[in-house]
Design a protein around this motif. Sequence first.
Motif, PDB file in Angstrom:
ATOM      1  N   MET A  33     -11.393  -7.120  12.518  1.00 12.41           N
ATOM      2  CA  MET A  33     -12.287  -6.297  13.335  1.00 12.41           C
ATOM      3  C   MET A  33     -13.388  -7.156  13.948  1.00 12.41           C
ATOM      4  O   MET A  33     -13.661  -7.100  15.147  1.00 12.41           O
ATOM      5  CB  MET A  33     -12.912  -5.181  12.484  1.00 12.41           C
ATOM      6  N   ARG A  34     -14.034  -7.956  13.099  1.00 15.25           N
ATOM      7  CA  ARG A  34     -15.126  -8.806  13.577  1.00 15.25           C
ATOM      8  C   ARG A  34     -14.631  -9.824  14.612  1.00 15.25           C
ATOM      9  O   ARG A  34     -15.279 -10.056  15.634  1.00 15.25           O
ATOM     10  CB  ARG A  34     -15.764  -9.523  12.396  1.00 15.25           C
ATOM     11  N   SER A  35     -13.484 -10.422  14.343  1.00 17.32           N
ATOM     12  CA  SER A  35     -12.960 -11.447  15.244  1.00 17.32           C
ATOM     13  C   SER A  35     -12.660 -10.860  16.619  1.00 17.32           C
ATOM     14  O   SER A  35     -13.032 -11.436  17.653  1.00 17.32           O
ATOM     15  CB  SER A  35     -11.693 -12.057  14.636  1.00 17.32           C
ATOM     16  N   PHE A  36     -12.006  -9.703  16.653  1.00 19.67           N
ATOM     17  CA  PHE A  36     -11.651  -9.093  17.939  1.00 19.67           C
ATOM     18  C   PHE A  36     -12.900  -8.718  18.724  1.00 19.67           C
ATOM     19  O   PHE A  36     -13.018  -9.027  19.918  1.00 19.67           O
ATOM     20  CB  PHE A  36     -10.785  -7.853  17.711  1.00 19.67           C
ATOM     21  N   LEU A  37     -13.832  -8.035  18.074  1.00 23.48           N
ATOM     22  CA  LEU A  37     -15.008  -7.542  18.792  1.00 23.48           C
ATOM     23  C   LEU A  37     -15.904  -8.692  19.231  1.00 23.48           C
ATOM     24  O   LEU A  37     -16.508  -8.628  20.318  1.00 23.48           O
ATOM     25  CB  LEU A  37     -15.771  -6.550  17.927  1.00 23.48           C
ATOM     26  N   ASP A  38     -15.988  -9.759  18.452  1.00 21.82           N
ATOM     27  CA  ASP A  38     -16.727 -10.940  18.892  1.00 21.82           C
ATOM     28  C   ASP A  38     -16.098 -11.510  20.163  1.00 21.82           C
ATOM     29  O   ASP A  38     -16.815 -11.890  21.102  1.00 21.82           O
ATOM     30  CB  ASP A  38     -16.733 -11.987  17.779  1.00 21.82           C
ATOM     31  N   GLY A  39     -14.779 -11.531  20.202  1.00 25.98           N
ATOM     32  CA  GLY A  39     -14.090 -12.022  21.388  1.00 25.98           C
ATOM     33  C   GLY A  39     -14.271 -11.150  22.607  1.00 25.98           C
ATOM     34  O   GLY A  39     -14.102 -11.609  23.743  1.00 25.98           O
ATOM     35  N   GLU A  40     -14.639  -9.886  22.401  1.00 23.53           N
ATOM     36  CA  GLU A  40     -14.863  -8.951  23.505  1.00 23.53           C
ATOM     37  C   GLU A  40     -16.345  -8.872  23.901  1.00 23.53           C
ATOM     38  O   GLU A  40     -16.733  -8.013  24.698  1.00 23.53           O
ATOM     39  CB  GLU A  40     -14.371  -7.554  23.121  1.00 23.53           C
ATOM     40  N   GLY A  41     -17.158  -9.753  23.330  1.00 20.47           N
ATOM     41  CA  GLY A  41     -18.558  -9.804  23.728  1.00 20.47           C
ATOM     42  C   GLY A  41     -19.481  -8.856  22.995  1.00 20.47           C
ATOM     43  O   GLY A  41     -20.606  -8.599  23.454  1.00 20.47           O
ATOM     44  N   PHE A  42     -19.059  -8.335  21.848  1.00 21.34           N
ATOM     45  CA  PHE A  42     -19.904  -7.436  21.071  1.00 21.34           C
ATOM     46  C   PHE A  42     -20.798  -8.230  20.129  1.00 21.34           C
ATOM     47  O   PHE A  42     -20.415  -9.287  19.621  1.00 21.34           O
ATOM     48  CB  PHE A  42     -19.039  -6.468  20.247  1.00 21.34           C
ATOM     49  N   LEU A  43     -21.994  -7.689  19.885  1.00 19.05           N
ATOM     50  CA  LEU A  43     -22.918  -8.273  18.918  1.00 19.05           C
ATOM     51  C   LEU A  43     -22.920  -7.407  17.663  1.00 19.05           C
ATOM     52  O   LEU A  43     -23.012  -6.185  17.743  1.00 19.05           O
ATOM     53  CB  LEU A  43     -24.340  -8.309  19.485  1.00 19.05           C
ATOM     54  N   GLU A  44     -22.856  -8.059  16.502  1.00 26.72           N
ATOM     55  CA  GLU A  44     -22.972  -7.326  15.241  1.00 26.72           C
ATOM     56  C   GLU A  44     -24.452  -7.211  14.896  1.00 26.72           C
ATOM     57  O   GLU A  44     -25.129  -8.218  14.684  1.00 26.72           O
ATOM     58  CB  GLU A  44     -22.213  -8.027  14.113  1.00 26.72           C
ATOM     59  N   ILE A  45     -24.961  -5.968  14.864  1.00 24.99           N
ATOM     60  CA  ILE A  45     -26.385  -5.713  14.633  1.00 24.99           C
ATOM     61  C   ILE A  45     -26.524  -4.720  13.491  1.00 24.99           C
ATOM     62  O   ILE A  45     -25.886  -3.665  13.493  1.00 24.99           O
ATOM     63  CB  ILE A  45     -27.064  -5.158  15.905  1.00 24.99           C
ATOM     64  N   GLU A  46     -27.364  -5.046  12.524  1.00 23.40           N
ATOM     65  CA  GLU A  46     -27.589  -4.154  11.393  1.00 23.40           C
ATOM     66  C   GLU A  46     -28.636  -3.104  11.742  1.00 23.40           C
ATOM     67  O   GLU A  46     -29.624  -3.400  12.424  1.00 23.40           O
ATOM     68  CB  GLU A  46     -28.053  -4.953  10.163  1.00 23.40           C
ATOM     69  N   THR A  47     -28.430  -1.898  11.269  1.00 22.94           N
ATOM     70  CA  THR A  47     -29.384  -0.812  11.464  1.00 22.94           C
ATOM     71  C   THR A  47     -29.923  -0.369  10.103  1.00 22.94           C
ATOM     72  O   THR A  47     -29.327  -0.678   9.069  1.00 22.94           O
ATOM     73  CB  THR A  47     -28.723   0.363  12.205  1.00 22.94           C
ATOM     74  N   PRO A  48     -31.045   0.354  10.069  1.00 22.54           N
ATOM     75  CA  PRO A  48     -31.706   0.648   8.785  1.00 22.54           C
ATOM     76  C   PRO A  48     -30.866   1.496   7.833  1.00 22.54           C
ATOM     77  O   PRO A  48     -30.114   2.380   8.249  1.00 22.54           O
ATOM     78  CB  PRO A  48     -32.967   1.407   9.199  1.00 22.54           C
ATOM     79  N   ILE A  49     -31.032   1.214   6.548  1.00 23.65           N
ATOM     80  CA  ILE A  49     -30.473   2.048   5.485  1.00 23.65           C
ATOM     81  C   ILE A  49     -31.482   3.122   5.084  1.00 23.65           C
ATOM     82  O   ILE A  49     -31.123   4.253   4.782  1.00 23.65           O
ATOM     83  CB  ILE A  49     -30.079   1.190   4.266  1.00 23.65           C
TER      84      ILE A  49
END
Length: 599
Positions: free
Chosen positions: A164-180
């Motif tokens: 999941m991470r590899s594909f979305l990184d390749g599509e220009g997505f940023l992984e951003i954490e949101t509050p718990i």
Amino acid sequence: MSADAPSLSPNAYRDTWSGQVLGDRVGDRVRLSGWVHRRRDHGGLIFIDLRDRTGIVQLVFNPDESGGSHELGHRLRSEYVISVTGKVVNREPETVNPDLPTGEFEVHVSEAGVLAESDTPPFGIEDYQGEAGEETRLKHRYLDLRREPMREAIELRHRLTTAMRSFLDGEGFLEIETPILTRSTPEGARDFLVPSRLQRGSFYALPQSPQLFKQLLMVSGFERYFQIARCFRDEDLRADRQPDFTQLDIEMSFVDGEDVIALNERLIGHLLAGMGIEIDTPFPRMAYDEAVGRFGSDKPDTRYGYEITDLTECLRGTEFKAFGGVIESGGAVRGINFGQRDLSRAQLDGLIDDAKELGAKGLVWAFREGDGWRAPIAKFLSADELAALNAAMEAEEGDLMLVAADAPAKVASILGGLRTRLAERWDLIPEGVNSLTWIVDWPLFEWVEEEERWNALHHPFTAPAGDLDPENPGDTRAQAYDLVWNGVELGGGSIRINRPEVQSAVFQVLGISAEESAERFGFLLEALHYGAPPHGGIAYGVDRFAALLAGVDSIRDVIAFPKTASGGDPLTGAPAPVDEIQLREAGINLRKPPKPGTS
């Protein structure tokens, strides 16, 4: 070398994984560490199956080769942790184990040491036969996770999230954490609340999803976001539910529904291909109303037929009151033709019990016999009505038909549930078939009869398709889409509302006043006044996705440390009382529940 073995930096404990003891290592001196999986003492020779996360390899303790280590071999027991050094050799042909990747080789031990001893486990690791109940397995989860099926499930989950991470990184997505820790903005289920010690009487809530934060990230201009997010819902549990769960959360700016669907078809194709499952794209699409009408569900399993047929017009004006009364009151009569079935009267009565468990007042069973029916109610129906029913359900001689009558939504749900239950019982589901379908053209709202109010069918931030008519909200469709895999909702999403006046109008239909919406969602409404782009996204249940790939019935079998069906954790004892000091610091006073019969 095993292709699946992780990289390894040699140290004092090992320089080789068990799964790497293959043909290219014959003659090498290797150092291994792991757990005693199985021990066989033949007097002179002692055989130990050594297990680590990559697999199992056979060790041989020979008094002529192992020296003092041979004596240690005599006292090794199941699940002892050991480290050994020895030479890799070919097994004798008659001792080859074809069930193991390393089964043609063994390690003749020259040195060995015990790193940790083990008590006798409460259930078998090497030959577990399901003798332990789930409560015992979860209480000793660290042992349960040593079993190969559990290890494989957790490794599969890792491969899934990595892809999941590899594909979305390749599509220009940023992984951003949101509050718990956030504020309570209920999305349908109950929130888990966390008291604030510094602001007495106020509470945080654990997020049911990152929904509002990911929309705010689109307002912030990040445009492509994803997160493998922990989410929390205080709701009744089922096999596919946990109070804390994981979802893949995706959001995109300057897109419409077609853009989101196209990207996600590429994503799903990539993920499944990595698991050896080839699928065709684009996926078929089905309107919500069609799915409910044909399959009795908004997550239809389209791998097999036996679809629902509407029989209302065939019976309009019938003198059979059980059907006629329902039709006159606005209800529907629907049925399923299950084809040739040889069932006893007791089995047929059991089908009625099934229907009642699903909420039906009753169920009619019938077999086609000539131009009519063999059924308890056949005498109450005219020849023309029977002929029309046979024609509508395309019944042939001897076919079993099941018919129910009730409010349209309820009868669809009953027959849909019966269809699913009987498909499993009668082995109607073809093996090796994967059916992925988009459910589209959803209603934006549904009417909750018991509460006499409108409810958002997805969530209140879903954009309407076209203008919203506050006078007739039930006619409004949503820009929403769910992806269904073999009858299971894999993910759901929508285009979001990006204009504050539309969001306020939706809140109004839902009975959320301007004051309440400002109190609960004021930060979102304010953000929408500062140039929110058109945006939309989707979320996938990672636990459910992994369970489908692993072929297990419960998501608990793909989660390292799950809760039971009652929400408890037998391993840690959670939930548990806390001491008075903690309660006092949080400003909480516990009241004893009233005795039965008192208020």
